[in-house]
Motif scaffolding. Structure first.
Motif, mmCIF file in Angstrom:
data_model
loop_
_atom_site.group_PDB
_atom_site.id
_atom_site.type_symbol
_atom_site.label_atom_id
_atom_site.label_comp_id
_atom_site.label_asym_id
_atom_site.label_seq_id
_atom_site.Cartn_x
_atom_site.Cartn_y
_atom_site.Cartn_z
ATOM 1 N N ASN A 40 11.911 11.956 1.227
ATOM 2 C CA ASN A 40 12.669 11.020 1.492
ATOM 3 C C ASN A 40 12.637 9.724 0.759
ATOM 4 O O ASN A 40 12.582 8.779 1.258
ATOM 5 C CB ASN A 40 13.209 10.904 2.825
ATOM 6 N N PRO A 41 12.642 9.751 -0.738
ATOM 7 C CA PRO A 41 12.482 8.463 -1.435
ATOM 8 C C PRO A 41 13.405 7.399 -1.224
ATOM 9 O O PRO A 41 12.790 6.298 -1.254
ATOM 10 C CB PRO A 41 12.188 9.003 -2.859
ATOM 11 N N GLY A 42 14.574 7.708 -0.970
ATOM 12 C CA GLY A 42 15.551 6.755 -0.555
ATOM 13 C C GLY A 42 15.129 6.165 0.433
ATOM 14 O O GLY A 42 15.505 4.815 0.913
ATOM 15 N N ARG A 43 14.806 6.893 1.494
ATOM 16 C CA ARG A 43 14.650 6.162 2.817
ATOM 17 C C ARG A 43 13.256 5.447 2.797
ATOM 18 O O ARG A 43 13.245 4.203 3.234
ATOM 19 C CB ARG A 43 14.442 7.427 3.686
ATOM 20 N N LYS A 44 12.278 5.790 1.875
ATOM 21 C CA LYS A 44 10.924 5.221 1.873
ATOM 22 C C LYS A 44 11.455 3.820 1.164
ATOM 23 O O LYS A 44 10.659 2.772 1.579
ATOM 24 C CB LYS A 44 10.002 5.761 0.952
ATOM 25 N N LYS A 45 12.191 3.681 0.157
ATOM 26 C CA LYS A 45 12.514 2.348 -0.493
ATOM 27 C C LYS A 45 13.150 1.528 0.760
ATOM 28 O O LYS A 45 13.150 0.208 0.537
ATOM 29 C CB LYS A 45 13.587 2.623 -1.506
ATOM 30 N N ALA A 46 14.418 2.227 1.453
ATOM 31 C CA ALA A 46 14.759 1.210 2.315
ATOM 32 C C ALA A 46 13.793 0.530 3.474
ATOM 33 O O ALA A 46 13.826 -0.461 3.780
ATOM 34 C CB ALA A 46 15.887 1.971 3.053
ATOM 35 N N TYR A 47 12.893 1.605 3.834
ATOM 36 C CA TYR A 47 11.833 0.771 4.620
ATOM 37 C C TYR A 47 10.783 -0.111 3.980
ATOM 38 O O TYR A 47 10.376 -1.197 4.613
ATOM 39 C CB TYR A 47 10.869 2.229 5.095
ATOM 40 N N ALA A 48 10.819 -0.151 2.703
ATOM 41 C CA ALA A 48 10.070 -1.020 2.068
ATOM 42 C C ALA A 48 10.734 -2.323 2.162
ATOM 43 O O ALA A 48 10.181 -3.435 2.109
ATOM 44 C CB ALA A 48 9.563 -0.677 0.583
ATOM 45 N N CYS A 81 0.910 -1.182 -0.190
ATOM 46 C CA CYS A 81 0.106 -0.105 -0.213
ATOM 47 C C CYS A 81 0.778 1.328 0.039
ATOM 48 O O CYS A 81 0.228 2.301 -0.111
ATOM 49 C CB CYS A 81 -0.843 -0.061 1.195
ATOM 50 N N GLY A 82 2.197 1.283 0.134
ATOM 51 C CA GLY A 82 3.178 2.404 -0.154
ATOM 52 C C GLY A 82 3.388 2.938 1.168
ATOM 53 O O GLY A 82 4.028 4.082 1.255
ATOM 54 N N VAL A 83 2.827 2.287 2.363
ATOM 55 C CA VAL A 83 3.160 2.877 3.927
ATOM 56 C C VAL A 83 3.915 1.700 4.552
ATOM 57 O O VAL A 83 3.265 1.205 5.440
ATOM 58 C CB VAL A 83 2.132 3.299 4.394
ATOM 59 N N PRO A 84 5.107 1.188 4.479
ATOM 60 C CA PRO A 84 5.719 0.171 5.048
ATOM 61 C C PRO A 84 5.655 0.348 6.592
ATOM 62 O O PRO A 84 5.898 1.299 7.151
ATOM 63 C CB PRO A 84 7.361 0.151 4.403
#
Length: 252
Positions: free
Chosen positions: A149-157, A126-129
């Motif tokens: 912070n898209p890079g951080r969102k990717k890491a959280y995913a 859903c895009g909210v890891p």
């Protein structure tokens, strides 16, 4: 810099790892949290293996959970990990006492693990890891990683995928044993699977986040904005006082 208070864009790799390690330690309870997670179940299966007494095993597990909470309270330490252990053990005791089946002591924890594993997967899709929701406040970035912070969102995913798949793999082992194995076999396997999957998930989270961009400290931003607003108000007040003084001199 080694604290969580002031992460900056130029944080070195070593400092980023230290910040991430500190955050994970705080979020998941560290060594003490792991002990509090394992000890009640270990005591239950040990006593049950020796004498097959469901009531004694359940009471002992619940008692040690309460003792862990009292110790934390006496030391004025955070009790969230110990309290979660008490609730988990209490539900297990209730289930086992109601059904008379000692294996049901483990069922609430197994269902929780299954639900948590699914939550990690679903929230990531859903895009909210979920791991971002857990660690965001610890890093003082809240939800800024979602849009800023898209890079951080990717890491959280990536980390959430790791947690979800590891927990679901754990469930794939435990649930067949719940149906086919006896209580002692299930109990010892469950105790053995408490720490290693957890450590693997935490390590992968550390790897992903240590390589990610630094968190945006939204609390520091809000404080800076408040200070700037106070300065603007002070400047306007000073200008108003100056203008009033000028009018008074002109009238005189």
């Amino acid at each position: 810099m080694t604290s969580l208070d002031k992460p900056t864009d130029d944080t070195s790799a070593d400092d980023a790892r230290a910040v991430t390690e500190a955050a994970l330690f705080e979020a998941f309870g560290g060594v003490r949290g792991m002990v509090e997670t394992v000890l009640p179940g270990l005591l239950f299966v040990t006593i049950y293996t020796i004498n097959k007494d469901l009531h004694l095993s359940a009471i002992a597990a619940l008692a040690v959970s309460l003792v862990l909470v009292v110790v934390r309270l006496a030391m004025k330490d955070t009790v969230k990990h110990a309290f979660s252990g008490v609730f988990g053990v209490a539900f297990g005791v209730v289930f086992a006492m109601m059904t008379g089946n000692a294996k049901d002591f483990y069922l609430p924890g197994m269902l929780y693990t299954l639900g948590l594993g699914l939550a990690y997967i679903v929230t990531t899709l859903c895009g909210v890891p979920l791991i971002g929701l857990i660690l965001g406040p610890v890093f003082k970035e809240n939800l800024s990683w979602r849009t800023r912070n898209p890079g951080r969102k990717k890491a959280y995913a990536k980390a959430s995928w790791a947690w979800g798949l590891i927990l679901l793999a754990k469930c794939a082992i435990l649930f067949p044993l719940y149906w086919w194995a006896d209580t002692t076999q299930l109990g010892w396997v469950l105790v053995a699977l408490k720490i290693p999957p957890f450590l693997l998930a935490v390590w992968l989270t550390w790897v992903f986040l240590a390589k990610a961009p630094a968190p945006i400290d939204v609390f520091a931003e809000m404080e800076a904005e408040e200070r700037a607003e106070q300065e603007r108000q002070a400047a306007r007040a000073a200008e108003g006082d100056g203008a009033t003084g000028g009018r008074h001199r002109k009238d005189a």
